[in-house]
Each structure stands twice: as C-alpha cells, then as structure tokens.
Design a protein around this motif. Sequence first.
Motif: not given
Length: 317
Positions: A67, A83, A87, A122, A186-187, A190-191, A194-195
């Motif tokens: 990350a 966090d 992002e 992604c 990663v970011q 997450l946006s 999706r973790d």
Amino acid sequence: GSALINRGGLDGQDPLARRAQRFTMSPLTQREMHGVDTSLVDDLWDGEPDVSFDEPIARQKLYDLMAAGGFPEYSSQYAEYADWERERLVADDIHAVLGDTILPDEKLDAAIAENILTRLLCMPGGILNASALGEQLALDRRTVDRYVGIFMRRFLVGALPNLRTAPNRQTFARAKIHPVDTSLSVQTMLSKGRDPMVNPVDYGNLLESFVVNQILPSVQWSRIHPDCFYWREPGSGPKEVDLVMVSRDRIVGVEVKSSSRVTREDFKGLAALANDRRFYRGYLVYTGGRVMKWPGNLWALPVAALWNPDAFIAAAE
C-alpha cells in the motif's frame, strides 16, 4: 527527462543518436529503501539462495508495504496519513498525470482515461483483453489500446508481453498490465469499495505486481540486463509463469504465490517452462520465511529475500 526524448527534429530522425542513454526512473524498490546497492536481478541470476535464510513476514506488514509502494512521498509518510488522505493523494496525482500539460500532443478525454485506468489498476497483473474491456465501457478496442499506450508513456502502468507470442506480434494485446507502483492499485481498489486485505484474489494480484516492481527496475543496474516477459501456454490446463527473464539464450522464471506454504503443485508453471531448453533456474516467491531448494534448479524464495541480500550467497566476480 521525457518519454519522447528521441523524437522530433531532423525530419523524424533521432538527433541524440549515440549521445544519450535512456533510464526509467521507477518508484523506489525495497532494496533501495534499505540501502542495498546490489541488483536483485544479479542475485536471482547468478547468486546462490541461502537455505539457512528464514525471515517470514506478517500478512498485514506485507500489505502495508504494498500500500505504501515506492513513491517517496507515499512510502516515507505512509503511517502518518489518514486513510482518506492516502486515497486523495493518489487520486490527485493520477489526475495531474492525466492532465494536458504532459505530452500535450497526445489528446485524451479525462473521463474515458480515468474509466480505463481504474479498470486496469483494479486488476493488477491482469492480461489485457482490449475488446472485452472496450465492451464493458462501450468503447472501441482501438481506443482502449491507444489509452493503454498513453498510460505507459505517462508512467502509470507497464506491460509484460507473452514470451510465447511471436516477436512481430509483441504489442499490448494479451500483455500483462502492472501498475508502475502498487500504491496506485491499492488506493484505487479502496476507493471502489474493494479491500485487498479481505479479498484473497486482490491480495494475490497485488503481490504479483509488487514482486514485479521489485525486479524490473533493477534490470537497469544489473550486469545481466535481461528482457522481461511473462509466459502462458494456453489449453485445457493452461500453464503460466508470472515473470520470465531472458538473456543470452538463458531463461529465469519467477512465479508468485500469496501463500505462506508451498507444495509441488505450486511449481507446475515453472516445471512446464523448464521444458524450454534455455531454462536456467526458477523461483517461487511466497510469503513464508524459508529458502527451500527443489529438484530441477527450482527454489522457494520468501518475499523478504527480495530486499535482504543475506538470502543469497553472492556469485564470485
């Protein structure tokens, strides 16, 4: 620096022929962050993995490394950002890179560019199918190909062609697309809600790109300077190796698994690649701690060994 340093002038000829060397300034690798001045490629090629090495890494710590990535601003202050700040920082930087101020002759639609790039980020390490991606976004395949080229020239993603593909067909088609830095993926994940920490597929895909991002930059300061590909043999039971380095009629393969344990089945891609007469050695990079030697010049290699030179007994000069 410029992505187009060799273009323009002299009716399209290269005005800097034999006067310039070209280097790509990638995000920092873990070796660089740890102050290791040797090339990982040289160790993978000619070093002897040390079977006494044992350095496991916790899943959360490895995720934090992926990350944080290798951009100094992200990685050096990763723990200090909230966090939402991480992002926002990545999103703002991507928007800036996609702006018209960089390579102004390349016109793009920011909305289309962001939609395509989001899909690519992604699915780190995904094999590009421009037609399928175009259908999802209601775009022509040629439009997708053009934007992938733009992303590569703007150092957002990189492409690994398939070693199996004939040289005259080595284009973006069916290439593996990796983010230039896993922090971008990663970011972006997450946006979109999706973790990767709770999705094992996303975690594994990120790890593959993370490993690729540790190896490819070090090609530039290695003694070997191999060409890099991935390898996939289609069929009812397709075989694949995530990264294949080729130099002087020798091949070194690297497969990546997010498991902390390895089995014989995990080596099936490398074992198939070993049928190539050029095969020299192969590595299975995994999240456990021990270096293990397997038959056929195959090795299980902890991911921590990629930045800890103690994992290799240096080859004699």
